[in-house]
Design a protein around this motif. Sequence first.
Motif, PDB file in Angstrom:
ATOM      1  N   ASN A   3       9.725 -24.029 -74.156  1.00  0.00           N
ATOM      2  CA  ASN A   3      10.043 -22.962 -75.120  1.00  0.00           C
ATOM      3  C   ASN A   3       9.259 -21.722 -74.731  1.00  0.00           C
ATOM      4  O   ASN A   3       8.046 -21.790 -74.554  1.00  0.00           O
ATOM      5  CB  ASN A   3       9.637 -23.379 -76.546  1.00  0.00           C
ATOM      6  N   LYS A   4       9.959 -20.610 -74.603  1.00  0.00           N
ATOM      7  CA  LYS A   4       9.250 -19.355 -74.327  1.00  0.00           C
ATOM      8  C   LYS A   4       8.890 -18.717 -75.671  1.00  0.00           C
ATOM      9  O   LYS A   4       9.744 -18.528 -76.527  1.00  0.00           O
ATOM     10  CB  LYS A   4      10.153 -18.422 -73.512  1.00  0.00           C
ATOM     11  N   VAL A   5       7.622 -18.453 -75.840  1.00  0.00           N
ATOM     12  CA  VAL A   5       7.140 -17.888 -77.104  1.00  0.00           C
ATOM     13  C   VAL A   5       6.562 -16.505 -76.814  1.00  0.00           C
ATOM     14  O   VAL A   5       5.652 -16.366 -75.992  1.00  0.00           O
ATOM     15  CB  VAL A   5       6.054 -18.789 -77.734  1.00  0.00           C
ATOM     16  N   ALA A   6       7.103 -15.481 -77.477  1.00  0.00           N
ATOM     17  CA  ALA A   6       6.572 -14.119 -77.294  1.00  0.00           C
ATOM     18  C   ALA A   6       5.311 -13.972 -78.148  1.00  0.00           C
ATOM     19  O   ALA A   6       5.316 -14.309 -79.326  1.00  0.00           O
ATOM     20  CB  ALA A   6       7.625 -13.109 -77.721  1.00  0.00           C
TER      21      ALA A   6
END
Length: 883
Positions: free
Chosen positions: A853-856
């Motif tokens: 999961n890419k989390v900003a």
Amino acid sequence: MDKPCTLLVHFDKGSAAMANEIKADLEGSDVAAKVEAMKRAVMLLLNGETLPTLFITVVRYVLPSEDHTIQKLLLLYLEIIDKRDAAGRVLPEMILICQNLRNNLQHPNEYIRGVTLRFLCRLSEPEVLEPLVPSILENLEHRHHFIRRHALSAISAIYRLPHGDQLIPDAPELVERALASEQDASARRNAFLMLCLCGQERAVAYLFSNAERVTEWPDLLQMAAVDLIRKVCRSPNRADKGRYIKIIISLLSSPSTAVVYECAGALVSLSSAPTAVRAAANTYCQLLSSQSDNNVRLILLDRLNELRTAHRDVMVDVVMDVLRALSSPNLDVKRKVLDLVLDLLTPRNVEEVVLYLKKEVVKTQSGELEKGGEYRQMLVQAIHACAVEYPEVAGSVVHLLMDFLGDTNVAAAVDVVLFVREIIETNPKLRVSMIQRLSDTFYQIRASRVCSIALWILGEYSLSLSEVESAITTIKQCLGDLPLFTLSEEGETTDSSKPTQPMVNSVTVSSRRPVVLADGTYATQSAATEAISTLPVTAGSLASTLNLRSLILSGDFFLAAVVACTLTKLVLRLEEVQPSKAEANKACTGALLVMTSILQLGLSSYLPQLIDNDSYDRIVLCVRLLCNTGDDVRKIWLQSCRQSFAKMLAEKQFRETEEMKAKSQISHAQPDDLIDFYHLKSRRGMSQLELEDEVQDDLKAATGGFSKETDDANRLNRILQLTGFSDPVYAEAFVTVHHYDIVLDVTVINRTKETLQNLCLELATMGDLKLVDRPQNYTLAPESSKQIRANIKVSSTETGVIFGNIVYETSNVMERSVVVLNDIHIDIMDYISPATCADVTFRNMWAEFEWENKVAVNTVIQDEKEFLNHVIKSTNMKCLTPP
């Protein structure tokens, strides 16, 4: 409204006409129809139907029946119907059943008497029980043990009611007399349990008076005795602890495994003396070898592990007994045994342990064991851990393990080569023999990863002239004839090492798949697998020895780059140790020829895909280096690599030491804690075990061993207020999260001056949370409190919400009152705790679970290290790589 009951059966609710059908069947004379009707009535009542008109029909037509099944169903019916009105008074019609129950208690049939006595254990209405007490007491003298057994249970249940001591004031005395003359095992147990619950002093006196004969008691009674000893010894005044421990130790020879297991647990909880702990550990080990059930073995290993944390010095003596459990075919049991044994290693027992593990490794070669490859991998990892902690044992196992470098189980082979790599650095004495053995067994290696590490070892640790020459020869033999392919007259490319006769038929199968690289990025890997079907003559042996050639021809250019680097190191070292310049130049030319052949193969159309840029650049660098070598570059290639590896091992060792320190929590005694000097005490009448126990207790007191492990301040932080201070009912919850379970300990306080009836904590959940228990009703006296526990299962890591209310009734207000509770938010962060795992394990998991999961993250932090620490702290995780 749900009523708590001993019988809970799923049943679809019926129509209104069903009550009339039941009534008609009960009024008839058909026994089978009556039985079915009673079953339907019981099930409807359990599912919330009221059936208010049925009671009189039951009294008129069912009570007189002599059928045993009907009588049993009648007692179930009487157990679940409402016996009190809204004001809490006993219903007048309940008096109708009293005479019937008294007749049953004097019935000539033993079964009717027995089930009626068992039913009375469930009644809590003193008005109904009072007239029945004389008949119950008469049954204590009955000739049949079935009736005496249930009479004792009924007396125990009645005496424990809120005003039970007024109904049977001399119950403990009567039961004690009955116990003295009783012969039946179950009846004796029921009597003894009654004394344990209602007259503990009498139970203790009976136990001490029969201390010599406890070993002859039936196992039911022995279990009850062990429970009593545990209960008594929890009290602060433990004057007779020595006598209790003697009884427990005598019970360790009981033929019942359940009794022996309970005794071992009780012995450890009572005494921390080495003699007691040793007896418990030996008992667990005997059970471990005698029990065949894997679940039982896992539980026993958990108990032994608990002993290890508190009494490691004693557990060291039983390490060989624990190792015998490796005979179990179950891998989970084997894994637990190895983990436990590795924590019990000492300089005294390490050689014995390693010898046993060596024998187990040899057993895995036979191929008889199921999952032998996985088991061998576990054994290799265990031996690796032994050798790292005690380097002196490495020499006895390393040569045996090197036979498994060509193991078909790639993971086991990787573990072996990593073990070899670490031992060759930490044990310089073994270097010469290990390099020689590695050169001899290199051609057996089939896995690319194992080949890469083995080549690195040969390049770094081949130091003498003979070793360097042997390593170069080995690599060239495994590569075969050069060039790696030739262009035939028809314009087709063929492997130049294969004979021209049609002895070897080969098929090239190309496949493409996504892979995860070491840094976590994705790439597409193409592999050309060459399937060789060999005929006799030399083709078969050719395919078996040319492992490097077959791997490179399958498109593994990373391995080809490793071959180039290894040859470069070996040639540079040869130039240092070889006095003859011509020989060194010859070796250099041979290495350059190998590298150019690999580059030629990579840039040709012989394979489905071209060489990747990284491998190409690496091989070209090696070619340039051999053509023009400077002293600085030579130093980097011949020294820096090994220095980096040594540094990595030191870092790993340091981290493991730090983790060990963190695990061993050091407790300190407070300045004003009491310390008894046992040397100044009177020792008259004390056994050796009691003396040892005194010493251990004093040591614990002096070092703070008795201090609570849990931090009370930390517990207070997790208490949630559920209602307001001005509400008539105040509630607060303590939330405990354990793996996939959430436990709510709710304290409910009645702040009014009147009794609250049918108080119920009703909870509901939102998200992937599920309530396990059905809510129960409680009666709460004025200004009293009640602890209610609710269990909730978690089925995913999403954030969930628990909400609900407290419902209750009072005698003044006929309606139910409701107090709404604050919501409880269950956060995902409660499930995550920092952990560690080996680098290899992490890479395997990363490849297996291909998800991310890419989390900003919005942040003002400029420094990378500070940002990493921020992420670690926010996510409750741990950074696996050293700083």
